[in-house]
Write an enzyme that holds these catalytic residues in place. Structure first.
Site, mmCIF file in Angstrom:
data_model
loop_
_atom_site.group_PDB
_atom_site.id
_atom_site.type_symbol
_atom_site.label_atom_id
_atom_site.label_comp_id
_atom_site.label_asym_id
_atom_site.label_seq_id
_atom_site.Cartn_x
_atom_site.Cartn_y
_atom_site.Cartn_z
ATOM 1 N N LYS A 1 -0.934 3.330 7.658
ATOM 2 C CA LYS A 1 -1.301 4.664 7.192
ATOM 3 C C LYS A 1 -2.359 5.244 8.128
ATOM 4 O O LYS A 1 -3.553 5.256 7.832
ATOM 5 C CB LYS A 1 -1.796 4.571 5.745
ATOM 6 C CG LYS A 1 -1.529 5.816 4.939
ATOM 7 C CD LYS A 1 -1.523 5.514 3.452
ATOM 8 C CE LYS A 1 -1.665 6.753 2.610
ATOM 9 N NZ LYS A 1 -0.596 7.738 2.802
ATOM 10 N N GLU B 1 12.130 7.527 5.602
ATOM 11 C CA GLU B 1 11.360 8.024 4.451
ATOM 12 C C GLU B 1 11.067 9.500 4.676
ATOM 13 O O GLU B 1 11.601 10.117 5.593
ATOM 14 C CB GLU B 1 10.087 7.202 4.272
ATOM 15 C CG GLU B 1 9.153 7.198 5.468
ATOM 16 C CD GLU B 1 7.845 6.451 5.182
ATOM 17 O OE1 GLU B 1 7.400 6.419 4.031
ATOM 18 O OE2 GLU B 1 7.258 5.934 6.149
ATOM 19 N N ARG C 1 -3.606 -2.872 2.484
ATOM 20 C CA ARG C 1 -2.905 -2.012 3.443
ATOM 21 C C ARG C 1 -3.885 -1.368 4.412
ATOM 22 O O ARG C 1 -3.588 -1.234 5.608
ATOM 23 C CB ARG C 1 -2.088 -0.956 2.681
ATOM 24 C CG ARG C 1 -1.055 -0.265 3.554
ATOM 25 C CD ARG C 1 -0.076 0.567 2.749
ATOM 26 N NE ARG C 1 -0.738 1.625 2.001
ATOM 27 C CZ ARG C 1 -0.145 2.397 1.097
ATOM 28 N NH1 ARG C 1 1.142 2.233 0.823
ATOM 29 N NH2 ARG C 1 -0.798 3.341 0.467
#
Ligand code: PLP
Ligand code: COI
Length: 341
Positions: free
Chosen positions: A184, A220, A82
């Site tokens: 992220k 989210e 990620r």
């Protein structure tokens, strides 16, 4: 090994400086060898790209002490993958995935005395991150980067631990349809700060963000994905290109299907169907699974049948199985656990 004198059972999710950290520098198109160092301070130009244009990305994972006293980390290969995806989207060099896992392992090992003992409820949170460090004034990516890993012992992300929380539907958006919600990057968190302060001031523990385009679908929270349990015990999680692909959520969906024999569904979840679910939880490395008892939509309350006292029964089973795997009480799927030796 001499564990540090810390009141492990009463830790909150805060920063405590530990002894060692990992650093590697990227310059002239390549990463140096990297090293474990003691200095927690970073010196950089006033015009560093990270300070002016927020070119920074990060990861989060945890180290656990298992029932039999080993120190383990959970699926670090997925964090490495990620971070590499975040790097490509942010025009940053990829820190090689095998080196990422090794750097995390080295940092945890160097801070072994800070890994909370088994049974305390605390864990060692590991924060790998990377940022553009050389001066940049025209809007463009940096040329030089620093990759670092630090650790900090932590307790529960939400006060009260496993007690259900109340959240609100946010009037702010977290991510645009073709934006950076699925990586992220620090910028996603910067833009959530006003929203979380607003939510806290109104007495809510977190925000539920909706899709920015139609504001009809669940995305989210600022730091976790959603899981819902239907009245017939199916596990449902929102599908969206603008949410972070949570490693905890992907692991829980596997656990639900393969360990608990539950039906699982990743699909669009509409705001208007929230009242039909039996249970709701937030899942992430920091959140583990935090039960949600109530969602407030501009004064309208959506209360889950699981109530405000304890986790719903299926959420509890998911929680027990996942943490059982992480703490070595339940056999893990192949490759999920890396032992720090
Ligand atoms: N969503 C957001 C926005 C997050 O910051 C996090 C935390 O990393 C998550 C979801 C959960 O992801 P993971 O389970 O990989 O920690
Ligand atoms: C994590 O769960 O690792 C995160 O990065 C979430 C953050 C909001 C603490």
């Amino acid at each position: 090994m001499a564990k540090k004198n810390i009141d492990w059972g009463n830790l909150s999710f805060g920063y405590i400086k530990t002894d060692k950290r990992y650093v590697s520098n990227y310059s002239d198109g390549k990463w140096d060898d990297g090293a474990i160092i003691e200095d927690d301070m970073i010196t950089m130009s006033e015009c560093a790209c990270v300070l002016q244009y927020a070119q920074t990305i990060f990861e989060g994972l945890k180290a656990y002490t298992t029932e039999d006293g080993r120190i383990v980390i959970f699926r670090p290969d997925l964090n490495a993958e990620r971070l590499a995806n975040s790097s490509r989207r942010m025009e940053m060099p990829v820190f090689p995935e095998d080196r990422f896992v090794d750097a995390v392992a080295q940092t945890v090992k160097a801070n072994a005395d800070y890994v909370p003992p088994y049974g305390t409820g605390a864990t060692l949170y590991v924060r790998p991150y990377m940022f553009g460090i050389n001066p940049v004034i025209g809007v463009k990516p940096a040329d030089d980067f620093q990759f670092r890993v630090f650790t900090t012992p932590v307790g529960p992300y939400f006060k009260g631990g496993a007690k259900p929380i109340t959240i609100k539907i946010s009037d702010f958006d977290r991510a645009a349809p073709h934006g950076t919600g699925n990586i992220k990057a620090g910028l996603n968190y910067a833009m959530s700060l006003h929203a979380i302060v607003t939510a806290h001031n109104e007495g809510f523990a977190e925000n539920m963000y909706l899709d920015a385009q139609t504001r009809t679908k669940v995305e989210e929270t600022g730091g976790a994905n959603f899981l819902f349990i239907t009245k017939d015990n199916k596990v449902v999680t929102p599908k969206s290109n603008s949410i972070l692909p949570s490693i905890t959520r992907r692991s829980l969906m596997y656990v639900a299907k393969e360990y608990l024999g539950l039906e699982v569904e990743e699909r669009e979840v509409y705001l208007e169907e929230l009242g039909d679910f039996a249970e709701c939880g937030l899942c992430g490395t920091a959140a583990v699974i935090s039960p949600v008892g109530k969602i407030v939509d501009h004064g309208k309350e959506i209360c889950f049948p699981s109530g405000m006292e304890k986790m719903g029964p299926t959420t509890q089973k998911l929680y027990d199985t996942l943490t059982g795997i992480q703490m070595g009480r339940i056999e893990a799927p192949e490759g999920w656990i890396k032992v720090i030796e």
